[in-house]
Design a protein around this motif. Structure first.
Motif, PDB file in Angstrom:
ATOM      1  N   GLY A 185       0.829  -1.198   0.000  1.00 25.03           N
ATOM      2  CA  GLY A 185       0.000   0.000   0.000  1.00 25.03           C
ATOM      3  C   GLY A 185       0.865   1.250   0.000  1.00 25.03           C
ATOM      4  N   LEU A 186       0.330   2.343  -0.509  1.00 22.04           N
ATOM      5  CA  LEU A 186       1.075   3.594  -0.602  1.00 22.04           C
ATOM      6  C   LEU A 186       0.297   4.723   0.068  1.00 22.04           C
ATOM      7  CD1 LEU A 186       3.423   5.325  -1.744  1.00 22.04           C
ATOM      8  CD2 LEU A 186       2.007   5.659  -3.799  1.00 22.04           C
ATOM      9  N   ALA A 190       1.754  15.164   3.019  1.00 21.67           N
ATOM     10  CA  ALA A 190       2.170  16.527   2.707  1.00 21.67           C
ATOM     11  C   ALA A 190       3.367  16.913   3.579  1.00 21.67           C
ATOM     12  CB  ALA A 190       1.008  17.481   2.940  1.00 21.67           C
ATOM     13  N   PRO A 191       4.031  18.039   3.268  1.00 21.46           N
ATOM     14  CA  PRO A 191       5.155  18.474   4.109  1.00 21.46           C
ATOM     15  C   PRO A 191       4.780  18.671   5.572  1.00 21.46           C
ATOM     16  CG  PRO A 191       5.200  19.626   2.020  1.00 21.46           C
ATOM     17  CD  PRO A 191       3.909  18.852   2.045  1.00 21.46           C
ATOM     18  N   ASP A 192       3.506  19.001   5.851  1.00 27.84           N
ATOM     19  CA  ASP A 192       3.086  19.147   7.248  1.00 27.84           C
ATOM     20  C   ASP A 192       2.638  17.815   7.847  1.00 27.84           C
ATOM     21  OD1 ASP A 192       0.670  18.661   6.029  1.00 27.84           O
ATOM     22  OD2 ASP A 192      -0.297  20.528   6.685  1.00 27.84           O
ATOM     23  N   LEU A 193       2.879  16.709   7.121  1.00 28.86           N
ATOM     24  CA  LEU A 193       2.590  15.323   7.531  1.00 28.86           C
ATOM     25  C   LEU A 193       1.104  14.993   7.548  1.00 28.86           C
ATOM     26  CD1 LEU A 193       5.249  14.671  10.331  1.00 28.86           C
ATOM     27  CD2 LEU A 193       5.488  14.705   7.843  1.00 28.86           C
ATOM     28  N   SER A 194       0.281  15.818   6.954  1.00 32.60           N
ATOM     29  CA  SER A 194      -1.126  15.455   6.769  1.00 32.60           C
ATOM     30  C   SER A 194      -1.235  14.495   5.595  1.00 32.60           C
ATOM     31  CB  SER A 194      -1.972  16.702   6.506  1.00 32.60           C
ATOM     32  OG  SER A 194      -1.538  17.355   5.328  1.00 32.60           O
ATOM     33  N   LEU A 195      -2.270  13.667   5.608  1.00 33.29           N
ATOM     34  CA  LEU A 195      -2.440  12.650   4.573  1.00 33.29           C
ATOM     35  C   LEU A 195      -2.983  13.283   3.299  1.00 33.29           C
ATOM     36  CD1 LEU A 195      -2.414   9.616   3.815  1.00 33.29           C
ATOM     37  CD2 LEU A 195      -4.772   9.496   4.673  1.00 33.29           C
ATOM     38  N   VAL A 196      -2.274  13.087   2.206  1.00 34.73           N
ATOM     39  CA  VAL A 196      -2.708  13.586   0.902  1.00 34.73           C
ATOM     40  C   VAL A 196      -3.541  12.536   0.175  1.00 34.73           C
ATOM     41  CG1 VAL A 196      -1.936  14.390  -1.376  1.00 34.73           C
ATOM     42  CG2 VAL A 196      -0.740  15.129   0.701  1.00 34.73           C
ATOM     43  N   SER A 197      -3.037  11.305   0.169  1.00 32.69           N
ATOM     44  CA  SER A 197      -3.765  10.232  -0.518  1.00 32.69           C
ATOM     45  C   SER A 197      -3.332   8.888   0.037  1.00 32.69           C
ATOM     46  CB  SER A 197      -3.514  10.281  -2.032  1.00 32.69           C
ATOM     47  OG  SER A 197      -2.156  10.031  -2.317  1.00 32.69           O
ATOM     48  N   ALA A 198      -4.175   7.886  -0.168  1.00 33.55           N
ATOM     49  CA  ALA A 198      -3.892   6.510   0.249  1.00 33.55           C
ATOM     50  C   ALA A 198      -4.426   5.565  -0.811  1.00 33.55           C
ATOM     51  CB  ALA A 198      -4.525   6.205   1.601  1.00 33.55           C
ATOM     52  N   SER A 199      -3.616   4.595  -1.212  1.00 36.49           N
ATOM     53  CA  SER A 199      -4.087   3.603  -2.169  1.00 36.49           C
ATOM     54  C   SER A 199      -5.104   2.681  -1.511  1.00 36.49           C
ATOM     55  CB  SER A 199      -2.913   2.790  -2.714  1.00 36.49           C
ATOM     56  OG  SER A 199      -2.380   1.958  -1.698  1.00 36.49           O
ATOM     57  N   ALA A 200      -5.869   1.976  -2.345  1.00 36.94           N
ATOM     58  CA  ALA A 200      -6.874   1.044  -1.815  1.00 36.94           C
ATOM     59  C   ALA A 200      -6.212  -0.033  -0.951  1.00 36.94           C
ATOM     60  CB  ALA A 200      -7.651   0.402  -2.956  1.00 36.94           C
ATOM     61  N   ALA A 201      -5.023  -0.517  -1.381  1.00 34.52           N
ATOM     62  CA  ALA A 201      -4.326  -1.548  -0.603  1.00 34.52           C
ATOM     63  C   ALA A 201      -3.897  -1.002   0.752  1.00 34.52           C
ATOM     64  CB  ALA A 201      -3.122  -2.062  -1.373  1.00 34.52           C
ATOM     65  N   ALA A 202      -3.447   0.271   0.782  1.00 25.50           N
ATOM     66  CA  ALA A 202      -3.048   0.876   2.058  1.00 25.50           C
ATOM     67  C   ALA A 202      -4.234   0.970   2.999  1.00 25.50           C
ATOM     68  CB  ALA A 202      -2.459   2.262   1.804  1.00 25.50           C
ATOM     69  N   GLU A 203      -5.391   1.324   2.491  1.00 24.79           N
ATOM     70  CA  GLU A 203      -6.582   1.420   3.336  1.00 24.79           C
ATOM     71  C   GLU A 203      -6.938   0.055   3.920  1.00 24.79           C
ATOM     72  OE1 GLU A 203      -9.479   3.154   0.790  1.00 24.79           O
ATOM     73  OE2 GLU A 203      -8.806   5.216   1.162  1.00 24.79           O
TER      74      GLU A 203
END
Length: 366
Positions: A185-186, A190-203
């Protein structure tokens, strides 16, 4: 050897190098084996070469409901032809009838499991190649005639081919990419460590994380922030970027291990403005033992002793292998027992299998 047996050996040789995953290979191999050595029930497992513990099994339906009884007999009992005793190049194969001189009732496994199931003789083989054991196979027959020497001979000749097929299949799986939760999963931060995106496998993988590893209202589990922290520290301590990417390990509520890697995403911006990629992947069975060592805080020597216990070596054999005294072996064993909360070798191996390898079998890994 009959012409049929020779043809089956040639087909097993072809299958072992065909690139099948380990489960498909086992299913195809069993069809060939049963042509030469008929059986009423079969069990065919992959094993971790480091510990000899099972990591997955292709098993007939008649045996499946009784898995816990076989496991207790293997790890907590004292019986003939236990797999760890077979996993030596000079042994590898044995039958129940041969080891009991035809008196099957001498075996607790026969009395408690096989006889009530209407089964009699069994042929067990450790699949060893290049000094490493990659799996085990057990063929069962009904209460009538047992296995003949020619049956044992055929499986002995086939063992190295079967081991190569398992090894190749496991290597194929370690680099394969599927659609299920065993796909890496990927996460992109972001630079402030907030989540930008997550792949389906990561979820899917994150859904297995236990509540205690994902405190409060945090957007991501602590282990993710930990590996990202390692990346930030590496930027500070190793500006050249020569050090390997940081890794973290996390055991999920489902009982399997995840390995996390963090790296900077390529781009023209400075590190302070670049996004971070975190890759999550299920640790394959052959990578589990280092995780067990970390989880139970074993020293290097304690880890070595525990591995040799799992492989079925006696105190004297362990002492000779490690060039230490038998009393020192016992001291290490006492420390290991304390760390696992057990009181015997059988309980130790059962605890390792139940906590770290059985979840892989339930998830169908291998």
């Amino acid at each position: 050897m009959s012409a049929v047996a020779r043809r089956s050996l040639r087909e097993l040789e072809r299958l072992s190098r065909s690139g099948l995953d380990s489960r498909a290979f086992r299913q195809a191999a069993l069809r060939q084996i049963r042509i030469v050595v008929p059986a009423d029930a079969v069990w065919f497992a992959t094993a971790d070469p480091a510990t000899l513990l099972f990591t997955s099994a292709v098993v007939d339906d008649a045996l499946r409901p009784h898995a816990s009884h076989f496991i207790r007999n293997e790890f907590l009992g004292d019986d003939v032809n236990q797999f760890r005793a077979l996993a030596r190049p000079e042994v590898i194969a044995g039958t129940l009838d041969l080891e009991t001189d035809g008196r099957r009732e001498r075996s607790q496994r026969y009395r408690d499991i096989l006889e009530p199931l209407g089964l009699g003789d069994e042929l067990r083989v450790a699949l060893v190649e290049g000094g490493r054991c990659w799996g085990f196979i057990c063929l069962h027959r009904g209460r009538g005639a047992g296995f003949a020497p020619k049956d044992v001979g055929f499986l002995r000749r086939a063992a190295a081919r079967l081991a190569i097929g398992l090894r190749t299949g496991l290597l194929m799986e370690s680099v394969s990419r599927g659609d299920g939760p065993d796909e890496p999963g990927l996460l992109v931060l972001a630079p402030d460590l907030s989540l930008v995106s997550a792949s389906a496998a990561a979820e899917l993988l994150l859904a297995e994380v236990a509540d205690e590893d994902w405190p409060g209202q945090a957007e991501l589990p602590s282990a993710v922030y930990g590996v990202v922290g390692g990346l930030l520290a590496r930027r500070r301590d190793d500006p050249s970027g020569a050090a390997p990417p940081p890794r973290a390990r996390l055991r999920t509520a489902a009982g399997r291990w995840l390995t996390l890697h963090a790296t900077w995403l390529a781009g023209p911006r400075a590190d302070t403005e670049r996004q971070i990629a975190v890759v999550l992947e299920a640790s394959p069975p052959t990578q589990v033992w280092p995780l067990v060592t970390v989880a139970h805080q074993l020293s290097l020597r304690e880890s070595q002793v525990t591995l040799l216990v799992a492989r079925g070596l006696s105190t004297g054999e362990i002492a000779r292998e490690l060039h230490i005294s038998e009393n020192t072996v016992q001291d290490y064993l006492k420390a290991v027992f304390d760390k696992f909360g057990v009181h015997s070798r059988g309980q130790l191996v059962a605890a390792i299998f139940g906590s770290h390898y059985l979840p892989l079998m339930k998830k169908g890994v291998g």
